[in-house]
Scaffold this motif. Structure first.
Motif, PDB file in Angstrom:
ATOM      1  N   GLY A   1       0.967  -1.033  -0.043  1.00 52.42           N
ATOM      2  CA  GLY A   1       0.425  -0.386  -0.482  1.00 52.42           C
ATOM      3  C   GLY A   1       0.722   1.448   0.057  1.00 52.42           C
ATOM      4  N   THR A   2       0.322   2.233  -0.169  1.00 54.60           N
ATOM      5  CA  THR A   2       1.086   3.431  -0.051  1.00 54.60           C
ATOM      6  C   THR A   2       0.556   4.884   0.521  1.00 54.60           C
ATOM      7  N   LEU A   3       1.181   5.328   1.349  1.00 56.08           N
ATOM      8  CA  LEU A   3       0.752   6.534   2.776  1.00 56.08           C
ATOM      9  C   LEU A   3       1.331   8.001   2.110  1.00 56.08           C
ATOM     10  N   LYS A   4       0.386   8.983   2.996  1.00 63.01           N
ATOM     11  CA  LYS A   4       1.197  10.069   2.481  1.00 63.01           C
ATOM     12  C   LYS A   4       1.489  10.899   3.237  1.00 63.01           C
ATOM     13  N   LEU A   5       2.544  11.233   3.361  1.00 62.44           N
ATOM     14  CA  LEU A   5       3.408  11.716   4.574  1.00 62.44           C
ATOM     15  C   LEU A   5       2.714  12.876   4.688  1.00 62.44           C
ATOM     16  N   THR A   6       3.039  14.478   5.709  1.00 64.79           N
ATOM     17  CA  THR A   6       2.605  15.672   5.547  1.00 64.79           C
ATOM     18  C   THR A   6       3.340  16.188   7.340  1.00 64.79           C
ATOM     19  N   THR A   7       3.843  17.150   7.098  1.00 67.25           N
ATOM     20  CA  THR A   7       4.153  17.805   8.463  1.00 67.25           C
ATOM     21  C   THR A   7       3.659  19.326   8.512  1.00 67.25           C
ATOM     22  N   SER A   8       3.457  20.256   9.700  1.00 64.81           N
ATOM     23  CA  SER A   8       2.380  21.235  10.037  1.00 64.81           C
ATOM     24  C   SER A   8       3.270  22.468   9.935  1.00 64.81           C
ATOM     25  N   SER A   9       2.858  23.619  10.172  1.00 64.89           N
ATOM     26  CA  SER A   9       3.998  24.559  10.301  1.00 64.89           C
ATOM     27  C   SER A   9       2.643  25.117  11.741  1.00 64.89           C
ATOM     28  N   ARG A  10       3.010  25.786  12.670  1.00 61.88           N
ATOM     29  CA  ARG A  10       1.667  26.800  13.826  1.00 61.88           C
ATOM     30  C   ARG A  10       1.146  26.563  13.400  1.00 61.88           C
ATOM     31  N   ASP A  11       0.945  27.561  12.646  1.00 61.95           N
ATOM     32  CA  ASP A  11      -0.502  27.853  12.372  1.00 61.95           C
ATOM     33  C   ASP A  11      -1.403  26.841  11.715  1.00 61.95           C
ATOM     34  N   GLY A  12      -1.006  25.703  11.630  1.00 66.05           N
ATOM     35  CA  GLY A  12      -1.713  24.468  10.800  1.00 66.05           C
ATOM     36  C   GLY A  12      -1.989  24.714   9.394  1.00 66.05           C
ATOM     37  N   ARG A  13      -1.051  24.931   9.356  1.00 61.94           N
ATOM     38  CA  ARG A  13      -0.473  24.547   7.612  1.00 61.94           C
ATOM     39  C   ARG A  13       0.200  23.474   7.343  1.00 61.94           C
ATOM     40  N   LEU A  14      -0.739  22.744   6.214  1.00 60.48           N
ATOM     41  CA  LEU A  14       0.295  21.635   6.123  1.00 60.48           C
ATOM     42  C   LEU A  14       1.120  21.516   4.500  1.00 60.48           C
ATOM     43  N   LEU A  15       2.374  20.822   4.795  1.00 61.45           N
ATOM     44  CA  LEU A  15       3.388  20.650   3.760  1.00 61.45           C
ATOM     45  C   LEU A  15       3.226  19.161   3.312  1.00 61.45           C
TER      46      LEU A  15
END
Length: 217
Positions: A38-52
């Motif tokens: 399978g596949t998964l997405k890896l995300t990280t967030s900023s202090r104001d909640g925006r995702l990358l």
């Protein structure tokens, strides 16, 4: 073979369905997870909640390794994009496994290096791309060359169109490029009208990657 048998003995095989989180940003890195299916997405967030959105992980990828090695917290969230099979191991067990098998240590170093490379690529995309469309084009090219490159190399076709599966929504693509969903949709529509991309469901074709890169990156 001894290493594979030992790996099979460690931890447990866990099934995750779409939307499940395998590791979560900010949680203590107490386990290491090897993707088997399978596949998964890896995300990280900023202090104001925006995702990358950093990257997509697939079979053979190790989740949370760098954080587990440092004994800190996870720096990203891994969320299943479909049903996934993951080998979940306790951090201490995995560290002993690395000490016992030299090849595992080398593979682990390569995994950490790939994670670093992903971070550099994301930073370069956000900091150096001159336009929103340029950042999105960079995402598509990076994805296509990673996903389609291996198959093309095996077939002896290192040039020409890139064909690959893209399971992300326009919003998720925007997260990966650091732009809004609306901006991502407009850019995709423009590139499609220019004949630079072809979209059929989850399948994307880049007929001329060099032209896309020349015009937008």
């Amino acid at each position: 073979m001894d290493a594979l048998r030992e790996l099979d003995r460690l931890g447990e095989q866990v099934t995750y369905v779409e939307g499940d989180r395998v590791v979560e940003e900010g949680a203590a890195a107490e386990r290491v997870c090897v993707v088997c299916k399978g596949t998964l997405k890896l995300t990280t967030s900023s202090r104001d909640g925006r995702l990358l959105l950093l990257r997509i992980a697939g079979p053979g990828d190790v989740l949370g390794l760098a954080s587990a090695l440092k004994g800190t917290i996870y720096e990203s969230t891994a969320e299943a994009l479909e049903e996934c099979e993951v080998r979940v191991m306790d951090r201490e067990d995995f560290l002993r496994f690395m000490e016992e098998f030299r090849g595992v240590g080398l593979n682990s170093a390569e995994t950490v290096a790939r994670e670093y490379g992903t971070a550099v690529t994301s930073a370069r995309r956000l900091a150096l791309s001159g336009s929103a469309a340029g950042r999105l084009a960079s995402v598509l090219l990076d994805w296509g060359r990673t996903r389609a490159g291996r198959a093309a190399a095996e077939a002896g076709d290192v040039e020409g169109p890139l064909r690959f599966r893209m399971p992300l929504t326009h919003e998720e693509l925007g997260h990966m490029a650091g732009i809004s969903r609306e901006t991502a949709t407009r850019a995709l529509t423009k590139m499609k009208a220019e004949g630079l991309i072809e979209i059929e469901g989850e399948r994307i074709v880049l007929p001329s990657p060099e032209k896309l890169e020349r015009l937008y990156c």
